[in-house]
Design a protein around this motif. Structure first.
Motif, short mmCIF file in Angstrom:
data_model
loop_
_atom_site.label_atom_id
_atom_site.label_comp_id
_atom_site.label_asym_id
_atom_site.label_seq_id
_atom_site.Cartn_x
_atom_site.Cartn_y
_atom_site.Cartn_z
N LEU A 38 0.99 -1.19 -0.06
CA LEU A 38 0.23 -0.07 0.03
C LEU A 38 0.90 1.39 -0.09
N GLU A 41 -5.37 4.70 3.23
CA GLU A 41 -5.68 3.16 3.86
C GLU A 41 -4.81 2.65 4.85
N ASP A 89 -0.91 4.79 -1.04
CA ASP A 89 -2.21 4.70 -0.17
C ASP A 89 -1.99 5.02 0.99
#
Length: 102
Positions: free
Chosen positions: A72, A80, A77
């Motif tokens: 991730l 997240e 990201d």
């Protein structure tokens, strides 16, 4: 009840303006937990703050958390990653906290 074409056009125009305003406001929202974003990002890099991640029971899960979320992070990201951190009720510890970070 009959609605005129002018009234329908006015309603559609007003709804369009409202949607544009809502979209602009939503895009301008600040990132949730900006300092947490910064500290977790630091942990994935040079970790100059000495970031550690703990469970509520005090277990150090830093290495496993970073490993589980490496993909991730590489995708960029961070939202997240922060969500996972918060949802897990983890506790952030830092060895090298700077007052400039407040």
């Amino acid at each position: 009840m009959k609605i005129s074409k002018g009234a329908i056009i006015t309603i559609i125009f007003a709804l369009s303006i409202l949607l544009i305003i809502v979209s602009a406001i939503k895009e301008g929202e600040p990132t949730s937990y900006p300092k947490l974003h910064s500290y977790l990002n630091n942990a994935f890099n040079e970790n100059e703050y000495g970031v550690s991640i703990y469970t509520e029971e005090g277990e150090n899960v830093t290495d496993s958390f970073l490993e589980e979320n490496r993909e991730l992070y590489e995708k960029g990201d961070m939202d997240e990653i922060v969500d996972k951190f918060v949802d897990s009720n983890y506790i952030l510890g830092m060895k090298n906290f700077s007052p400039d970070d407040e």
